[in-house]
Design a protein around this motif. Structure first.
Motif: not given
Length: 166
Positions: A12-14, A19-21, A26-27
């Motif tokens: 999940s750290s990779r 996920d942030a991108l 999408m925002g």
């Protein structure tokens, strides 16, 4: 790796930058959709909502074409002048022989419906944008409750506009 730490946390750290991108993109897409909805609505909404100094009156629809209807304009406000023919966009609520309260767009012979029906009709593009943004927020941002609020607001706006135009 610490033996008590689950192996999934390393994976999940990779994926955190991915996920942030995704959230950022999408925002941005959701905000762009909503801005486009406001932009598309404001052209008509400003004439309907900000009526000070504009010619107000009624039009009795006499001829309807494929996209527009025309009829004589009878002034109802000070400074408004009678016109033999003005152009009203044809929508679900415009029928030949009916009389509608309208506002003349400044510098043109075009009119837009006034009152609650005109305000709601002017904001229809925003209603569509709210529905579309709800899909982006639900799928791309995974914010289901926010998506439901956006979708319900868009649906309510479109339904109210349709009902007001009948």
């Amino acid at each position: 790796m610490i033996p008590a730490m689950p192996a999934a946390s390393a994976a999940s750290s990779r994926t955190a930058p991915v996920d942030a991108l995704r959230v950022l993109l999408m925002g941005a897409v959701a905000v762009l959709i909503l801005v486009a909805g406001v932009w598309g609505s404001w052209g008509t909404a400003q004439d309907v909502m900000l009526t000070k100094g504009k010619e107000r009156g009624t039009v009795t629809v006499s001829v309807c074409g494929a996209d527009t209807c025309t009829g004589p304009f009878a002034p109802a406000s000070a400074g408004a002048s009678r016109r033999a023919s003005v152009v009203l966009d044809k929508s679900v609520g415009v029928r030949k022989g009916q009389t509608y309260d309208v506002i003349v767009k400044p510098g043109t012979g075009d009119v837009v419906r006034s009152g609650p029906a005109g305000v709601l009709y002017a904001w229809v593009p925003l209603g569509g944008a709210l529905l579309l943004a709800s899909v982006v927020v639900a799928g791309g941002l995974r914010l289901r409750r926010v998506a439901w609020v956006l979708g319900v607001c868009g649906f309510a706006l479109l339904t109210a506009a349709f009902a007001a135009l009948q």
